[in-house]
Scaffold this motif. Structure first.
Motif, PDB file in Angstrom:
ATOM      1  N   SER A 194       0.852  -1.187   0.000  1.00  0.00           N
ATOM      2  CA  SER A 194       0.000   0.000   0.000  1.00  0.00           C
ATOM      3  C   SER A 194       0.892   1.243   0.000  1.00  0.00           C
ATOM      4  O   SER A 194       1.780   1.375   0.858  1.00  0.00           O
ATOM      5  CB  SER A 194      -0.913   0.003   1.228  1.00  0.00           C
ATOM      6  N   VAL A 195       0.679   2.105  -0.983  1.00  0.00           N
ATOM      7  CA  VAL A 195       1.471   3.331  -1.103  1.00  0.00           C
ATOM      8  C   VAL A 195       0.526   4.521  -1.015  1.00  0.00           C
ATOM      9  O   VAL A 195      -0.424   4.632  -1.798  1.00  0.00           O
ATOM     10  CB  VAL A 195       2.259   3.379  -2.421  1.00  0.00           C
ATOM     11  N   THR A 196       0.788   5.407  -0.071  1.00  0.00           N
ATOM     12  CA  THR A 196       0.006   6.634   0.098  1.00  0.00           C
ATOM     13  C   THR A 196       0.918   7.841  -0.096  1.00  0.00           C
ATOM     14  O   THR A 196       1.970   7.928   0.560  1.00  0.00           O
ATOM     15  CB  THR A 196      -0.638   6.697   1.495  1.00  0.00           C
ATOM     16  N   LYS A 197       0.522   8.739  -0.992  1.00  0.00           N
ATOM     17  CA  LYS A 197       1.340   9.924  -1.285  1.00  0.00           C
ATOM     18  C   LYS A 197       0.495  11.181  -1.114  1.00  0.00           C
ATOM     19  O   LYS A 197      -0.622  11.254  -1.627  1.00  0.00           O
ATOM     20  CB  LYS A 197       1.883   9.865  -2.710  1.00  0.00           C
ATOM     21  N   GLN A 198       1.064  12.138  -0.411  1.00  0.00           N
ATOM     22  CA  GLN A 198       0.396  13.436  -0.239  1.00  0.00           C
ATOM     23  C   GLN A 198       1.439  14.556  -0.350  1.00  0.00           C
ATOM     24  O   GLN A 198       2.244  14.745   0.563  1.00  0.00           O
ATOM     25  CB  GLN A 198      -0.299  13.525   1.121  1.00  0.00           C
ATOM     26  N   TYR A 199       1.437  15.236  -1.464  1.00  0.00           N
ATOM     27  CA  TYR A 199       2.299  16.419  -1.631  1.00  0.00           C
ATOM     28  C   TYR A 199       1.676  17.322  -2.678  1.00  0.00           C
ATOM     29  O   TYR A 199       1.098  16.865  -3.663  1.00  0.00           O
ATOM     30  CB  TYR A 199       3.738  16.028  -2.006  1.00  0.00           C
ATOM     31  N   ASN A 200       1.802  18.606  -2.456  1.00  0.00           N
ATOM     32  CA  ASN A 200       1.117  19.569  -3.329  1.00  0.00           C
ATOM     33  C   ASN A 200       2.059  20.304  -4.266  1.00  0.00           C
ATOM     34  O   ASN A 200       1.624  21.107  -5.086  1.00  0.00           O
ATOM     35  CB  ASN A 200       0.340  20.595  -2.483  1.00  0.00           C
ATOM     36  N   ASN A 201       3.363  20.059  -4.143  1.00  0.00           N
ATOM     37  CA  ASN A 201       4.326  20.771  -4.987  1.00  0.00           C
ATOM     38  C   ASN A 201       5.164  19.755  -5.752  1.00  0.00           C
ATOM     39  O   ASN A 201       6.046  19.107  -5.184  1.00  0.00           O
ATOM     40  CB  ASN A 201       5.220  21.664  -4.120  1.00  0.00           C
ATOM     41  N   PRO A 202       4.943  19.610  -7.059  1.00  0.00           N
ATOM     42  CA  PRO A 202       5.691  18.607  -7.829  1.00  0.00           C
ATOM     43  C   PRO A 202       7.161  18.973  -8.030  1.00  0.00           C
ATOM     44  O   PRO A 202       7.947  18.145  -8.487  1.00  0.00           O
ATOM     45  CB  PRO A 202       4.957  18.584  -9.179  1.00  0.00           C
ATOM     46  N   SER A 203       7.545  20.206  -7.709  1.00  0.00           N
ATOM     47  CA  SER A 203       8.929  20.639  -7.918  1.00  0.00           C
ATOM     48  C   SER A 203       9.828  20.368  -6.709  1.00  0.00           C
ATOM     49  O   SER A 203      10.996  20.753  -6.709  1.00  0.00           O
ATOM     50  CB  SER A 203       8.971  22.137  -8.260  1.00  0.00           C
ATOM     51  N   ILE A 204       9.308  19.713  -5.689  1.00  0.00           N
ATOM     52  CA  ILE A 204      10.129  19.368  -4.521  1.00  0.00           C
ATOM     53  C   ILE A 204      11.264  18.451  -4.962  1.00  0.00           C
ATOM     54  O   ILE A 204      11.054  17.496  -5.711  1.00  0.00           O
ATOM     55  CB  ILE A 204       9.281  18.692  -3.433  1.00  0.00           C
ATOM     56  N   THR A 205      12.470  18.727  -4.509  1.00  0.00           N
ATOM     57  CA  THR A 205      13.625  17.914  -4.881  1.00  0.00           C
ATOM     58  C   THR A 205      14.267  17.304  -3.633  1.00  0.00           C
ATOM     59  O   THR A 205      14.230  17.895  -2.557  1.00  0.00           O
ATOM     60  CB  THR A 205      14.681  18.741  -5.631  1.00  0.00           C
ATOM     61  N   ILE A 206      14.878  16.134  -3.831  1.00  0.00           N
ATOM     62  CA  ILE A 206      15.558  15.415  -2.749  1.00  0.00           C
ATOM     63  C   ILE A 206      16.812  14.769  -3.330  1.00  0.00           C
ATOM     64  O   ILE A 206      16.938  14.621  -4.554  1.00  0.00           O
ATOM     65  CB  ILE A 206      14.652  14.332  -2.121  1.00  0.00           C
ATOM     66  N   PRO A 207      17.753  14.350  -2.498  1.00  0.00           N
ATOM     67  CA  PRO A 207      18.893  13.583  -2.998  1.00  0.00           C
ATOM     68  C   PRO A 207      18.414  12.263  -3.601  1.00  0.00           C
ATOM     69  O   PRO A 207      17.467  11.656  -3.102  1.00  0.00           O
ATOM     70  CB  PRO A 207      19.748  13.343  -1.754  1.00  0.00           C
ATOM     71  N   PRO A 208      19.035  11.788  -4.666  1.00  0.00           N
ATOM     72  CA  PRO A 208      18.593  10.533  -5.298  1.00  0.00           C
ATOM     73  C   PRO A 208      18.868   9.321  -4.411  1.00  0.00           C
ATOM     74  O   PRO A 208      19.722   9.343  -3.533  1.00  0.00           O
ATOM     75  CB  PRO A 208      19.424  10.480  -6.585  1.00  0.00           C
ATOM     76  N   MET A 209      18.126   8.271  -4.671  1.00  0.00           N
ATOM     77  CA  MET A 209      18.267   6.999  -3.943  1.00  0.00           C
ATOM     78  C   MET A 209      18.079   7.181  -2.445  1.00  0.00           C
ATOM     79  O   MET A 209      18.705   6.513  -1.631  1.00  0.00           O
ATOM     80  CB  MET A 209      19.647   6.384  -4.224  1.00  0.00           C
ATOM     81  N   LEU A 210      17.199   8.091  -2.048  1.00  0.00           N
ATOM     82  CA  LEU A 210      17.008   8.361  -0.629  1.00  0.00           C
ATOM     83  C   LEU A 210      16.068   7.352   0.019  1.00  0.00           C
ATOM     84  O   LEU A 210      16.267   6.939   1.158  1.00  0.00           O
ATOM     85  CB  LEU A 210      16.468   9.779  -0.437  1.00  0.00           C
ATOM     86  N   PHE A 211      15.032   6.938  -0.721  1.00  0.00           N
ATOM     87  CA  PHE A 211      14.032   6.034  -0.158  1.00  0.00           C
ATOM     88  C   PHE A 211      14.192   4.581  -0.610  1.00  0.00           C
ATOM     89  O   PHE A 211      13.729   3.663   0.071  1.00  0.00           O
ATOM     90  CB  PHE A 211      12.618   6.503  -0.538  1.00  0.00           C
ATOM     91  N   LEU A 212      14.842   4.362  -1.742  1.00  0.00           N
ATOM     92  CA  LEU A 212      14.954   3.011  -2.286  1.00  0.00           C
ATOM     93  C   LEU A 212      15.606   2.010  -1.328  1.00  0.00           C
ATOM     94  O   LEU A 212      15.138   0.869  -1.219  1.00  0.00           O
ATOM     95  CB  LEU A 212      15.708   3.038  -3.614  1.00  0.00           C
ATOM     96  N   PRO A 213      16.662   2.381  -0.616  1.00  0.00           N
ATOM     97  CA  PRO A 213      17.234   1.396   0.326  1.00  0.00           C
ATOM     98  C   PRO A 213      16.262   0.968   1.417  1.00  0.00           C
ATOM     99  O   PRO A 213      16.270  -0.197   1.844  1.00  0.00           O
ATOM    100  CB  PRO A 213      18.439   2.138   0.913  1.00  0.00           C
ATOM    101  N   PHE A 214      15.396   1.893   1.882  1.00  0.00           N
ATOM    102  CA  PHE A 214      14.397   1.521   2.890  1.00  0.00           C
ATOM    103  C   PHE A 214      13.409   0.503   2.313  1.00  0.00           C
ATOM    104  O   PHE A 214      13.035  -0.470   2.983  1.00  0.00           O
ATOM    105  CB  PHE A 214      13.627   2.757   3.357  1.00  0.00           C
ATOM    106  N   VAL A 215      12.994   0.755   1.073  1.00  0.00           N
ATOM    107  CA  VAL A 215      12.053  -0.156   0.423  1.00  0.00           C
ATOM    108  C   VAL A 215      12.704  -1.518   0.219  1.00  0.00           C
ATOM    109  O   VAL A 215      12.100  -2.574   0.445  1.00  0.00           O
ATOM    110  CB  VAL A 215      11.581   0.438  -0.916  1.00  0.00           C
ATOM    111  N   GLU A 216      13.961  -1.489  -0.216  1.00  0.00           N
ATOM    112  CA  GLU A 216      14.693  -2.730  -0.443  1.00  0.00           C
ATOM    113  C   GLU A 216      14.821  -3.540   0.846  1.00  0.00           C
ATOM    114  O   GLU A 216      14.621  -4.769   0.848  1.00  0.00           O
ATOM    115  CB  GLU A 216      16.066  -2.399  -0.996  1.00  0.00           C
TER     116      GLU A 216
END
Length: 351
Positions: free
Chosen positions: A245-267
């Motif tokens: 189950s994936v829930t996403k809530q954000y109102n600004n599509p231009s938000i930037t983050i460092p790459p590969m920030l969440f993938l290790p958690f998912v892995e």
């Protein structure tokens, strides 16, 4: 070499100009209530070397060696010695001028040239001015050197930080690819018709890992898009035993983050998760605005002793990356409760 000669010439010219100015300074004050220009000229000329000697001794020896080194007692002691020596030579200059310039006709000499205190005041006005300028120049050079050293240290720290981030990324990539390639290998052995689709999804992930990950930041949407591609790969592998189950809530599509920030958690959720009651359940919740981001992931796992709580090789690396990228502007919490293993990350954006 030419620059050195230019600097030497500039210093010599500035000092020459200084002492010419001091000479005129003496002539001006000794001319008070006197018209004996010949005596004034010679007396000022004889007094000038004594002033130069006192000035250079104080400004270029006593000040840097004792005053700037905070050796105040020795500075005061030697300054008194210089003062006494200067007063002695000034007295000799006065007497010699009376004898050789005025033929002992004291009344014809300028009044100011007969006042030792006034002469010492003039000399030490020059000494004080030159010493003050020398101290200012020294402080300015020290500030410049400290600033240059500080910039060099910051550049070195930045280089070390970049190297460490690059090292951490290199550690994440092989582990991520290893798991994905294992999935393809299993389907290829079964000659599954889904293999081409899996390879296509992996191709997109490789593009992200090998190229886009080199960027300093990526859009939040791109990161989530590749998380979804990774999830779709795992859904193919787990078939009916996976519930995501994936829930996403954000109102600004231009938000930037460092790459590969969440993938290790998912892995890690797949690596250390466990199938309970016929399902491996993974819940992902993301909320973000222009100032703050909250990412939470939960997965089912088998109850274990505290020392056996799964950590994964990705979590320590991601913690190091977060320290380097965000400093104190993040929190990372890990919790285990009721067969659920959860990781929650809070980031302060644009901090």
């Amino acid at each position: 070499m030419d620059l050195l000669k230019f600097n030497q010439t500039r210093i010599f010219a500035s000092h020459t100009l200084l002492w010419v100015g001091v000479w005129f300074f003496f002539v001006y004050f000794f001319s008070y209530n006197s018209t004996n220009s010949l005596y004034i000229t010679w007396f000022s000329s004889i007094l000038l070397p004594l002033t130069m000697l006192t000035t250079y001794t104080t400004a270029y020896y006593l000040v840097p060696k004792y005053l700037l080194q905070q050796r105040y007692l020795l500075f005061s002691l030697y300054a008194i010695y210089v003062l006494i020596f200067t007063a002695f030579l000034a007295t000799v200059t006065m007497i010699g001028s009376f004898i050789f310039l005025s033929n002992l006709r004291v009344a014809e000499t300028p009044p100011m040239s007969r006042n030792l205190i006034f002469i010492m005041i003039l000399i030490y006005l020059v000494v004080g001015l030159v010493s003050f300028v020398h101290i200012l120049k020294h402080n300015f050079n020290m500030l410049t050197q400290n600033k240059a050293l500080e910039n060099k240290i910051l550049d070195t720290q930045l280089h070390i930080k970049q190297q460490e981030l690059h090292y951490l990324k290199k550690q994440i990539h092989p582990h991520f690819l290893f798991n994905t390639l294992n999935t393809i290998y299993g389907f290829a052995l079964r000659q599954s018709q889904q293999t081409p689709d899996i390879i296509l999804k992996l191709s997109n992930l490789l593009d992200y890992i090998l190229y886009q990950v080199q960027e300093k930041e990526v859009s939040l949407e791109d990161e989530l898009k590749h998380i979804e591609e990774y999830l779709s790969l795992e859904e193919i592998r787990f078939q009916d035993t996976l519930e995501v189950s994936v829930t996403k809530q954000y109102n600004n599509p231009s938000i930037t983050i460092p790459p590969m920030l969440f993938l290790p958690f998912v892995e890690n959720a797949f690596k250390h998760g466990a199938i309970l009651d016929g399902k491996l359940r993974i819940l992902i919740d993301l909320k973000a605005d222009d100032h703050e981001l909250n990412f939470k992931i939960k997965n089912t796992f088998l109850n274990a002793l505290p020392s056996e709580t799964p950590q994964g090789i990705g979590l320590p690396n991601i913690q190091k990356r977060l320290d380097l990228l965000f400093g104190k502007n993040y929190t990372l919490e890990v919790d285990t409760q009721d067969s659920w293993y959860s990781v929650e990350l809070n980031l302060k954006l644009n901090a």
